[in-house]
Write a protein that holds these residues in place. Structure first.
Motif, PDB file in Angstrom:
ATOM      1  N   ASP A 215       0.825  -1.209   0.000  1.00  0.00           N
ATOM      2  CA  ASP A 215       0.000   0.000   0.000  1.00  0.00           C
ATOM      3  C   ASP A 215       0.863   1.264   0.000  1.00  0.00           C
ATOM      4  O   ASP A 215       0.461   2.305  -0.533  1.00  0.00           O
ATOM      5  N   VAL A 216       2.075   1.181   0.566  1.00  0.00           N
ATOM      6  CA  VAL A 216       3.000   2.316   0.521  1.00  0.00           C
ATOM      7  C   VAL A 216       3.456   2.554  -0.920  1.00  0.00           C
ATOM      8  O   VAL A 216       3.451   3.685  -1.410  1.00  0.00           O
ATOM      9  N   MET A 217       3.834   1.488  -1.610  1.00  0.00           N
ATOM     10  CA  MET A 217       4.300   1.615  -2.991  1.00  0.00           C
ATOM     11  C   MET A 217       3.185   2.141  -3.899  1.00  0.00           C
ATOM     12  O   MET A 217       3.408   3.030  -4.738  1.00  0.00           O
ATOM     13  N   ALA A 218       1.995   1.609  -3.753  1.00  0.00           N
ATOM     14  CA  ALA A 218       0.878   2.011  -4.610  1.00  0.00           C
ATOM     15  C   ALA A 218       0.518   3.479  -4.393  1.00  0.00           C
ATOM     16  O   ALA A 218       0.290   4.228  -5.347  1.00  0.00           O
ATOM     17  N   LYS A 219       0.457   3.896  -3.135  1.00  0.00           N
ATOM     18  CA  LYS A 219       0.117   5.280  -2.831  1.00  0.00           C
ATOM     19  C   LYS A 219       1.213   6.227  -3.307  1.00  0.00           C
ATOM     20  O   LYS A 219       0.939   7.313  -3.826  1.00  0.00           O
ATOM     21  N   ALA A 220       2.461   5.836  -3.150  1.00  0.00           N
ATOM     22  CA  ALA A 220       3.577   6.671  -3.594  1.00  0.00           C
ATOM     23  C   ALA A 220       3.535   6.854  -5.108  1.00  0.00           C
ATOM     24  O   ALA A 220       3.782   7.954  -5.621  1.00  0.00           O
ATOM     25  N   PHE A 221       3.217   5.783  -5.840  1.00  0.00           N
ATOM     26  CA  PHE A 221       3.129   5.868  -7.297  1.00  0.00           C
ATOM     27  C   PHE A 221       1.998   6.814  -7.703  1.00  0.00           C
ATOM     28  O   PHE A 221       2.153   7.662  -8.603  1.00  0.00           O
ATOM     29  N   GLU A 222       0.870   6.696  -7.016  1.00  0.00           N
ATOM     30  CA  GLU A 222      -0.280   7.563  -7.306  1.00  0.00           C
ATOM     31  C   GLU A 222       0.064   9.032  -7.055  1.00  0.00           C
ATOM     32  O   GLU A 222      -0.217   9.906  -7.889  1.00  0.00           O
ATOM     33  N   GLU A 223       0.686   9.315  -5.913  1.00  0.00           N
ATOM     34  CA  GLU A 223       1.014  10.702  -5.568  1.00  0.00           C
ATOM     35  C   GLU A 223       2.100  11.264  -6.482  1.00  0.00           C
ATOM     36  O   GLU A 223       2.107  12.461  -6.783  1.00  0.00           O
ATOM     37  N   SER A 224       3.003  10.421  -6.916  1.00  0.00           N
ATOM     38  CA  SER A 224       4.053  10.877  -7.832  1.00  0.00           C
ATOM     39  C   SER A 224       3.447  11.362  -9.143  1.00  0.00           C
ATOM     40  O   SER A 224       3.795  12.437  -9.651  1.00  0.00           O
ATOM     41  N   ASN A 225       2.517  10.601  -9.686  1.00  0.00           N
ATOM     42  CA  ASN A 225       1.892  10.987 -10.944  1.00  0.00           C
ATOM     43  C   ASN A 225       1.074  12.263 -10.803  1.00  0.00           C
ATOM     44  O   ASN A 225       1.036  13.095 -11.721  1.00  0.00           O
ATOM     45  N   LYS A 226       0.431  12.454  -9.653  1.00  0.00           N
ATOM     46  CA  LYS A 226      -0.294  13.708  -9.402  1.00  0.00           C
ATOM     47  C   LYS A 226       0.674  14.889  -9.389  1.00  0.00           C
ATOM     48  O   LYS A 226       0.404  15.951  -9.953  1.00  0.00           O
ATOM     49  N   LEU A 227       1.814  14.688  -8.729  1.00  0.00           N
ATOM     50  CA  LEU A 227       2.811  15.750  -8.630  1.00  0.00           C
ATOM     51  C   LEU A 227       3.352  16.114 -10.012  1.00  0.00           C
ATOM     52  O   LEU A 227       3.500  17.295 -10.338  1.00  0.00           O
ATOM     53  N   TYR A 228       3.638  15.121 -10.843  1.00  0.00           N
ATOM     54  CA  TYR A 228       4.174  15.402 -12.174  1.00  0.00           C
ATOM     55  C   TYR A 228       3.172  16.161 -13.036  1.00  0.00           C
ATOM     56  O   TYR A 228       3.552  17.041 -13.816  1.00  0.00           O
ATOM     57  N   ALA A 229       1.910  15.843 -12.900  1.00  0.00           N
ATOM     58  CA  ALA A 229       0.884  16.555 -13.657  1.00  0.00           C
ATOM     59  C   ALA A 229       0.828  18.027 -13.243  1.00  0.00           C
ATOM     60  O   ALA A 229       0.738  18.926 -14.095  1.00  0.00           O
TER      61      ALA A 229
END
Length: 362
Positions: A303-317
């Protein structure tokens, strides 16, 4: 040709050659630069890359181009290195570009961003995909010119005083973490701290911070981080391949002769390859040593990896919408990352997975 004429001609030619060699050597200008490193001298892998670079440049110029490395803080505090070089106070630095991402997020793309390119991907993108030129399009605006100068490979996820079993365990944890990874971890509840490498151990020992990432087994063991935090997490998803750079004052770079520019670029490339080789060769034994000494190796929960991936993509956008330089370079890296991962899945991943499953146990 008569023998006397031949000998006379040969003698004249030899004399001309003897005179020409020193004349050519005298044409090579004397250059003396200072290099401020972003790292302490005790870290022979990272600081050593600057020493290797200076040695290569000196040898290739018969000692006419001298570069003297200085450890972080000796002449310039680490956080001020890029600004000091841009101002021309010091000619160059060897550092991680992402240390300056707070000034402009585009800096982070020179080193590593969460879930970005791995080390081979970064090398391919830089050397064959136009990445060096793209990054210099940005760096030149800061009065800097830069070349890749080493890579750690994929880093570890850091040392934690307490075990992490789920995403909920990250709330309120004070963690030393550099670059854009800190912003992503903040979205997961972590309180990121910016602390130079030489100050991590005392901060972790005193409990000023609860966790810290640095590089990987070889360097982490040198800093003694295993002595003050037992849990060693992986992977460092924010640094799939952390690239360093030799950053040079743009005016000083433009003053160099074409030959000296070529030598600097070649020396940087050699240091880039050598530093990665050192990490790849030394990390396995260091990891064994850390585990034998009591370090508890742990993967980050799903769940840490999945959430980090999700937040990373939000940040890049968000950053792409706000910053044209970031958008251009990030989209180039992302496009290549997707292609590289497809190819890696076919050959490298299959081969490596088989070999890992079948390695001797012990």
């Amino acid at each position: 040709m008569k023998r006397r004429n031949f000998l006379t001609t040969a003698a004249v030619g030899s004399a001309a050659a003897a005179l020409a060699a020193p004349a050519i050597a005298q044409e090579a200008p004397k250059v003396s630069w200072r290099l401020t490193s972003g790292f302490p001298k005790a870290l022979d892998t990272i600081y050593g890359a600057a020493e290797d670079f200076a040695k290569y440049v000196s040898e290739a110029t018969d000692g006419n181009f001298q570069i003297q490395p200085f450890p972080a803080g000796e002449i310039v505090p680490m956080p001020e290195a890029a600004d000091t070089v841009a101002a021309g106070t010091v000619e160059m630095t060897h550092t991680a570009s992402y240390y300056y991402w707070g000034k402009d997020p585009t800096y982070a793309l020179g080193t590593a961003v969460p879930f970005g390119l791995n080390v081979r991907g970064l090398n391919a993108w830089n050397y064959d995909g136009g990445g060096i030129d793209m990054m210099n399009g940005f760096y030149n605006k800061q009065n800097l010119h830069a070349f890749p100068g080493g890579n750690t490979g994929c880093q570890m996820g850091g040392w934690w005083r307490k075990e992490i079993t789920s995403l909920a365990d990250l709330a309120g944890v004070k963690m030393r973490i550099g670059g854009m990874g800190g912003k992503v971890m903040e979205a997961l509840g972590v309180v990121p701290q910016q602390i130079p490498g030489g100050e991590i151990y005392p901060a972790l020992e005193r409990g000023t911070i609860d966790a810290a990432e640095w590089v990987g087994p070889y360097d982490d063991e040198k800093l003694g981080l295993n002595k003050v935090a037992p849990y060693y997490y992986y992977p460092g998803f924010w640094e799939g391949g952390a690239m360093l750079h030799f950053m040079i004052n743009l005016d000083k770079w433009n003053e160099l002769t074409p030959a000296y520019k070529a030598i600097v670029e070649s020396a940087a490339a050699r240091a880039n390859a050598t530093m990665l080789a050192k990490y790849d060769y030394r990390n396995p034994a260091a990891l064994r040593s850390l585990i034998a000494g009591g370090a508890q190796l742990k993967p980050y929960p799903d769940d840490v990896m999945a959430k980090a991936f999700e937040e990373s993509n939000k940040l890049y956008a968000t950053l792409s919408a706000e910053n044209a330089d970031f958008k251009t370079i990030f989209e180039s890296q992302q496009a290549y990352r997707n292609e590289a991962n497809l190819w890696n899945q076919v050959a490298e991943y299959t081969f490596d997975t088989f070999m890992i499953r079948n390695r001797p146990r012990g």
